[in-house]
Design a protein around this motif. Structure first.
Motif, PDB file in Angstrom:
ATOM      1  N   THR A 264       0.841  -1.191   0.000  1.00  0.00           N
ATOM      2  CA  THR A 264       0.000   0.000   0.000  1.00  0.00           C
ATOM      3  C   THR A 264       0.875   1.238   0.000  1.00  0.00           C
ATOM      4  O   THR A 264       2.017   1.204   0.473  1.00  0.00           O
ATOM      5  CB  THR A 264      -0.981  -0.001   1.191  1.00  0.00           C
ATOM      6  OG1 THR A 264      -1.990   0.982   0.958  1.00  0.00           O
ATOM      7  CG2 THR A 264      -0.300   0.319   2.503  1.00  0.00           C
ATOM      8  N   TRP A 309      -7.213  -5.325  -3.562  1.00  0.00           N
ATOM      9  CA  TRP A 309      -7.204  -4.363  -2.460  1.00  0.00           C
ATOM     10  C   TRP A 309      -7.581  -5.075  -1.175  1.00  0.00           C
ATOM     11  O   TRP A 309      -8.147  -6.164  -1.201  1.00  0.00           O
ATOM     12  CB  TRP A 309      -8.185  -3.209  -2.722  1.00  0.00           C
ATOM     13  CG  TRP A 309      -8.087  -2.653  -4.101  1.00  0.00           C
ATOM     14  CD1 TRP A 309      -9.035  -2.713  -5.072  1.00  0.00           C
ATOM     15  CD2 TRP A 309      -6.964  -1.965  -4.685  1.00  0.00           C
ATOM     16  NE1 TRP A 309      -8.581  -2.110  -6.219  1.00  0.00           N
ATOM     17  CE2 TRP A 309      -7.318  -1.655  -6.007  1.00  0.00           C
ATOM     18  CE3 TRP A 309      -5.702  -1.598  -4.216  1.00  0.00           C
ATOM     19  CZ2 TRP A 309      -6.444  -0.984  -6.870  1.00  0.00           C
ATOM     20  CZ3 TRP A 309      -4.847  -0.933  -5.068  1.00  0.00           C
ATOM     21  CH2 TRP A 309      -5.214  -0.628  -6.375  1.00  0.00           C
ATOM     22  N   GLU A 388     -13.413   5.925   1.128  1.00  0.00           N
ATOM     23  CA  GLU A 388     -13.200   7.369   1.193  1.00  0.00           C
ATOM     24  C   GLU A 388     -14.435   7.976   1.835  1.00  0.00           C
ATOM     25  O   GLU A 388     -15.470   7.312   1.957  1.00  0.00           O
ATOM     26  CB  GLU A 388     -12.983   7.928  -0.214  1.00  0.00           C
ATOM     27  CG  GLU A 388     -14.098   7.509  -1.130  1.00  0.00           C
ATOM     28  CD  GLU A 388     -13.995   8.083  -2.528  1.00  0.00           C
ATOM     29  OE1 GLU A 388     -13.678   9.261  -2.669  1.00  0.00           O
ATOM     30  OE2 GLU A 388     -14.266   7.323  -3.460  1.00  0.00           O
ATOM     31  N   GLN A 415      -8.589   0.691   7.066  1.00  0.00           N
ATOM     32  CA  GLN A 415      -7.402   0.853   6.220  1.00  0.00           C
ATOM     33  C   GLN A 415      -6.761  -0.513   5.944  1.00  0.00           C
ATOM     34  O   GLN A 415      -7.016  -1.472   6.674  1.00  0.00           O
ATOM     35  CB  GLN A 415      -6.355   1.695   6.947  1.00  0.00           C
ATOM     36  CG  GLN A 415      -6.875   2.970   7.557  1.00  0.00           C
ATOM     37  CD  GLN A 415      -5.796   3.721   8.313  1.00  0.00           C
ATOM     38  OE1 GLN A 415      -5.331   3.269   9.367  1.00  0.00           O
ATOM     39  NE2 GLN A 415      -5.377   4.858   7.792  1.00  0.00           N
ATOM     40  N   ASP A 501      -5.305  10.008   9.019  1.00  0.00           N
ATOM     41  CA  ASP A 501      -6.559  10.692   8.685  1.00  0.00           C
ATOM     42  C   ASP A 501      -6.883  11.819   9.665  1.00  0.00           C
ATOM     43  O   ASP A 501      -6.594  11.718  10.854  1.00  0.00           O
ATOM     44  CB  ASP A 501      -7.737   9.697   8.712  1.00  0.00           C
ATOM     45  CG  ASP A 501      -7.807   8.866   7.446  1.00  0.00           C
ATOM     46  OD1 ASP A 501      -7.330   9.334   6.400  1.00  0.00           O
ATOM     47  OD2 ASP A 501      -8.336   7.738   7.510  1.00  0.00           O
ATOM     48  N   ARG A 516      -7.146  12.344   4.302  1.00  0.00           N
ATOM     49  CA  ARG A 516      -5.753  12.200   4.732  1.00  0.00           C
ATOM     50  C   ARG A 516      -5.149  13.548   5.107  1.00  0.00           C
ATOM     51  O   ARG A 516      -5.428  14.560   4.471  1.00  0.00           O
ATOM     52  CB  ARG A 516      -4.922  11.592   3.593  1.00  0.00           C
ATOM     53  CG  ARG A 516      -5.407  10.251   3.083  1.00  0.00           C
ATOM     54  CD  ARG A 516      -5.229   9.118   4.019  1.00  0.00           C
ATOM     55  NE  ARG A 516      -3.873   8.914   4.457  1.00  0.00           N
ATOM     56  CZ  ARG A 516      -3.428   7.754   5.006  1.00  0.00           C
ATOM     57  NH1 ARG A 516      -4.252   6.729   5.143  1.00  0.00           N
ATOM     58  NH2 ARG A 516      -2.186   7.651   5.398  1.00  0.00           N
ATOM     59  N   VAL A 520      -0.727  11.394   1.188  1.00  0.00           N
ATOM     60  CA  VAL A 520      -1.340  10.246   0.533  1.00  0.00           C
ATOM     61  C   VAL A 520      -2.611  10.730  -0.159  1.00  0.00           C
ATOM     62  O   VAL A 520      -3.393  11.476   0.418  1.00  0.00           O
ATOM     63  CB  VAL A 520      -1.664   9.139   1.560  1.00  0.00           C
ATOM     64  CG1 VAL A 520      -2.501   8.029   0.930  1.00  0.00           C
ATOM     65  CG2 VAL A 520      -0.381   8.550   2.135  1.00  0.00           C
ATOM     66  N   ASN A 522      -6.225   9.864  -2.261  1.00  0.00           N
ATOM     67  CA  ASN A 522      -7.241   8.830  -2.367  1.00  0.00           C
ATOM     68  C   ASN A 522      -8.021   9.104  -3.650  1.00  0.00           C
ATOM     69  O   ASN A 522      -8.932   9.911  -3.690  1.00  0.00           O
ATOM     70  CB  ASN A 522      -8.145   8.870  -1.133  1.00  0.00           C
ATOM     71  CG  ASN A 522      -9.053   7.652  -1.056  1.00  0.00           C
ATOM     72  OD1 ASN A 522      -9.431   7.090  -2.088  1.00  0.00           O
ATOM     73  ND2 ASN A 522      -9.397   7.248   0.142  1.00  0.00           N
ATOM     74  N   HIS A 526      -8.625   4.587  -4.426  1.00  0.00           N
ATOM     75  CA  HIS A 526      -7.309   3.951  -4.497  1.00  0.00           C
ATOM     76  C   HIS A 526      -6.284   4.834  -3.825  1.00  0.00           C
ATOM     77  O   HIS A 526      -6.232   6.031  -4.043  1.00  0.00           O
ATOM     78  CB  HIS A 526      -6.884   3.725  -5.950  1.00  0.00           C
ATOM     79  CG  HIS A 526      -7.825   2.865  -6.721  1.00  0.00           C
ATOM     80  ND1 HIS A 526      -8.258   1.645  -6.258  1.00  0.00           N
ATOM     81  CD2 HIS A 526      -8.435   3.056  -7.910  1.00  0.00           C
ATOM     82  CE1 HIS A 526      -9.092   1.126  -7.133  1.00  0.00           C
ATOM     83  NE2 HIS A 526      -9.227   1.959  -8.141  1.00  0.00           N
ATOM     84  N   ARG A 527      -5.453   4.204  -3.038  1.00  0.00           N
ATOM     85  CA  ARG A 527      -4.447   4.951  -2.304  1.00  0.00           C
ATOM     86  C   ARG A 527      -3.188   5.116  -3.109  1.00  0.00           C
ATOM     87  O   ARG A 527      -2.640   4.160  -3.619  1.00  0.00           O
ATOM     88  CB  ARG A 527      -4.094   4.145  -1.067  1.00  0.00           C
ATOM     89  CG  ARG A 527      -4.412   4.857   0.177  1.00  0.00           C
ATOM     90  CD  ARG A 527      -4.217   3.905   1.290  1.00  0.00           C
ATOM     91  NE  ARG A 527      -2.899   4.099   1.864  1.00  0.00           N
ATOM     92  CZ  ARG A 527      -2.587   3.612   3.042  1.00  0.00           C
ATOM     93  NH1 ARG A 527      -3.456   2.890   3.717  1.00  0.00           N
ATOM     94  NH2 ARG A 527      -1.394   3.832   3.548  1.00  0.00           N
TER      95      ARG A 527
END
Ligand code: 7RM
Length: 654
Positions: A264, A309, A388, A415, A501, A516, A520, A522, A526-527
């Protein structure tokens, strides 16, 4: 009353039949934090099948950090997901597969899945894979993906699933980081109108993976497939050649033996190999799947996430199968062949629980209600979201249109690192508010801290979200780099796990994740790390320096804005933009392709050379007048150029 503070009580009919109501949630929660070891010990006994009981429920220290659950215990995850259901559920559907084309389906019963996993486990053993070895899985959403994961778990091999949309480079780096000896893939994947040449990508990746000995290939399509005879095997042929008495036994695993590694993105450097172990993870996903989705024996449960994921690991495969539920594996896209596809699947398979990401919901809102209403959704009783923050408008549409104002919505916050859900409503217990993940689950002790790490107590406050006590499903380390684990999650606020977060706790004690607070992004759930995207951009050879920020995007939630300082003699033109996009797609994945590329002659830097991302973020968001203090910049003049550039350039695609 503002939309976002609207309260949706538990529908009476739902509450009456739910496994957990408000009173039992409150009591269980209290117990789980006053006596965590007692609570989790009891859950572990009730929910899991053990080969040998544990001697100690929990050992922990967030300084080192050390987290061990159920030490001394012996267990096998695949037995929990398969063998233990055979007595009562052998002919129940474990998996309903909905393929790329509507109506292309396959049902796999628990008996069949068990047999297939045992055979595959034996095959892996015959290929020399042993307990503790790493196996890479690069598969589309087909039942074989779950089979491969469970077969690894059965023999104690550590799987690392790589999303089949990732590039050859990304696959290669993950394989090399954890030294996989086997790669399991398919000849091709199908995603909507496109065929994805998975095997070709694997060939390219494996050419630079010295540890890979064999590549096992599932035949998904009839396409011609480049095979390397000494290295590659067709899965179906290898299975057919397996002797009848091949060893598909379930290995006896220690509670803390590694189960999987999942890469990740973080705020710095390369993606991290998040390592999860066996018993604690399994207990966490079993309990949360059962509680959050109020799972009943006849539910048809569908989570639309990809197994690449963590949501696919925990809530397509392991949680549902451990609970003996029927899980739908969906290979296609929400908009293929049209925007009614999800509801077509719900209708044909009588799906009762549906779980997806806000980005998918937003995309479907845009297509209009008719696509939803065309299909019978009376089977649905519960909806979920993950990935998200969900904007209240999308929430309200999901509730009113998809759920006919009848189904509660569970907005689940968690997460890759947490293994399973930590903050979420329980549908029979928690009144919901659109946009809030509401309350912590059992054993979860969230705290908000200010910038100095001081805990912010009381309600009606905002801060950074941390956890002050471990939970069974939490990651144990970054594979091969324990110091990075400590540094990333435990050094910012000593004694606490830092989530990355920001969060608000409202007057009722409800949690609202605001996104975030680190570097990072989102993007459509998708991170992605800004650093990761920046280095991919520079790899194009066209760019001297890049800075990437999140920008507002109607569908994706967050898009990618890239400020690029070009190399000498590189033209600020469409060909350069194309070159940059191409490189990012190749190095990471199309997911990481910027939505806007802005050519600038310099980035806003402090005198010590640090890029002031705060300024770029503001400009990227279109807040040109309020970029804040620029006095510490080495050259404040760059800001006006940046503003002018962004004002003049629209997004590359909507
Ligand atoms: C499961 C997953 C984790 C990050 C996390 C948050 C964001 C996830 C929610 C959410 C608001 C939610 N794993 N996030 N769920 N934000 N509400 N319900 O997504 O590792 O890929 O991402 O996603 O920022 O830190 S992940």
């Amino acid at each position: 009353m503002s939309k976002s503070s609207q309260l949706f009580p538990v529908p009476q009919s739902f509450g009456q039949k739910a496994q957990i109501n408000k009173a039992s949630y409150e009591e269980l929660y209290r117990e789980s934090v006053t006596d965590p070891e007692g609570f989790w010990g009891k859950q572990a006994e009730e929910l899991l099948l053990w080969k040998k009981p544990w001697s100690k429920v929990l050992t922990w220290d967030f300084k080192t950090p050390t987290i061990r659950w159920f030490e001394g215990g012996k267990i096998n995850l695949s037995e929990n997901c398969l063998d233990r259901h055979l007595a009562s559920r052998a002919d129940k559907a474990a998996i309903i597969w909905e393929g790329n084309e509507p109506g292309e389906t396959r049902t796999v019963t628990y008996r069949e899945l068990h047999a297939q996993v045992c055979k595959t486990a034996a095959l892996l053993r015959s290929l020399g894979v042993k307990k503790g070895d790493r196996v890479a899985i690069y598969l589309p959403m087909i039942p074989e993906a779950a089979v491969a994961m469970l077969a690894c778990a059965r023999i104690g091999a550590i799987h690392t699933v790589v999303f089949a949309g990732f590039s050859a480079e990304a696959l290669r780096d993950r394989i090399n980081d954890c030294g996989c000896s086997l790669l399991i893939t398919a000849n091709e994947g199908l995603r909507g109108p496109k065929a994805i040449p998975l095997k070709e990508t694997c060939n390219e990746a494996v050419a630079e993976c010295p540890t890979i000995k064999k590549v096992l290939v599932v035949r998904r399509t009839d396409a011609a497939t480049p095979m390397e005879p000494t290295r590659d095997l067709w899965y179906h042929e290898a299975l057919a050649k397996l002797p009848a008495d091949a060893d598909g036994r379930a290995e006896s695993m220690d509670s803390e033996d590694p189960l999987f590694i999942l890469y990740t993105s973080g705020s710095t450097g390369k993606p991290k190999g998040v390592l999860h172990t066996t018993a604690g993870y399994l207990l966490h996903v079993t309990l949360t799947h059962r509680a959050v989705f109020d799972i009943k024996e006849d539910d048809v449960y569908m989570c639309a996430a990809d197994v690449g994921w963590v949501t696919g690991h925990s809530y397509v495969v392991y949680g549902p199968l451990s609970n003996g539920a029927t899980t739908v594996i969906f290979e296609s896209l929400p908009t293929y062949p049209d925007a009614g596809r999800y509801w077509d699947v719900v209708d044909r398979h009588s799906v009762t629980i549906f779980y997806t990401a806000p980005t998918a919901i937003r995309a479907l809102v845009k297509e209009g209600d008719a696509w939803v209403k065309k299909y019978d959704r009376s089977s649905l009783r519960l909806l979920g979201t993950v990935g998200e923050p969900i904007n209240p408008d999308a929430w309200l549409w999901y509730h009113a249109v998809v759920g006919d104002s009848r189904c509660p919505i569970v907005d689940t916050w968690w997460q890759t690192e947490t293994g399973g859900v930590l903050i979420s409503p329980l549908p029979g217990a928690t009144a919901t508010k659109p946009g809030s993940a509401t309350l912590p689950l059992f054993g979860v002790q969230p705290v908000l801290v200010d910038d100095d790490g001081k805990e912010i107590v009381g309600n009606g406050v905002s801060g950074r979200l941390c956890m002050k006590f471990p939970w069974p499903g939490m990651m144990r380390t970054v594979y091969g780099d324990h110091e990075r684990f400590r540094q990333t999650y435990f050094s910012m606020y000593p004694g606490l796990y830092f989530t990355g977060d920001g969060c608000r706790r409202d007057e009722d004690g409800y949690y609202w994740i605001t996104g975030r607070v680190d570097d990072v992004l989102n993007v459509a759930g998708h991170r992605l790390g800004t650093a990761e995207v920046e280095s991919a951009i520079v790899r194009s050879g066209l760019v001297a320096e890049a800075a990437v920020v999140g920008i507002p995007h109607e569908i994706k939630g967050q898009g990618i804005g890239a400020f690029c300082v070009l190399r000498e003699n590189v033209a600020k033109d469409a060909a350069t933009t194309k070159g940059i996009l191409h490189t990012v797609r190749e190095v990471i994945s199309p997911i990481a392709a910027p939505d806007a590329i802005w050519f600038v002659s310099g980035l806003p830097k402090t005198r010590s050379g640090k890029i002031m991302r705060r300024i770029l973020r503001k400009v990227g968001e279109g807040e040109f007048e309020s970029v804040g203090d620029v006095s510490t910049l080495a050259d404040p003049a760059v800001v006006s150029e940046i503003v002018a550039t962004v004002k003049g350039a629209p997004l590359l695609q909507k």
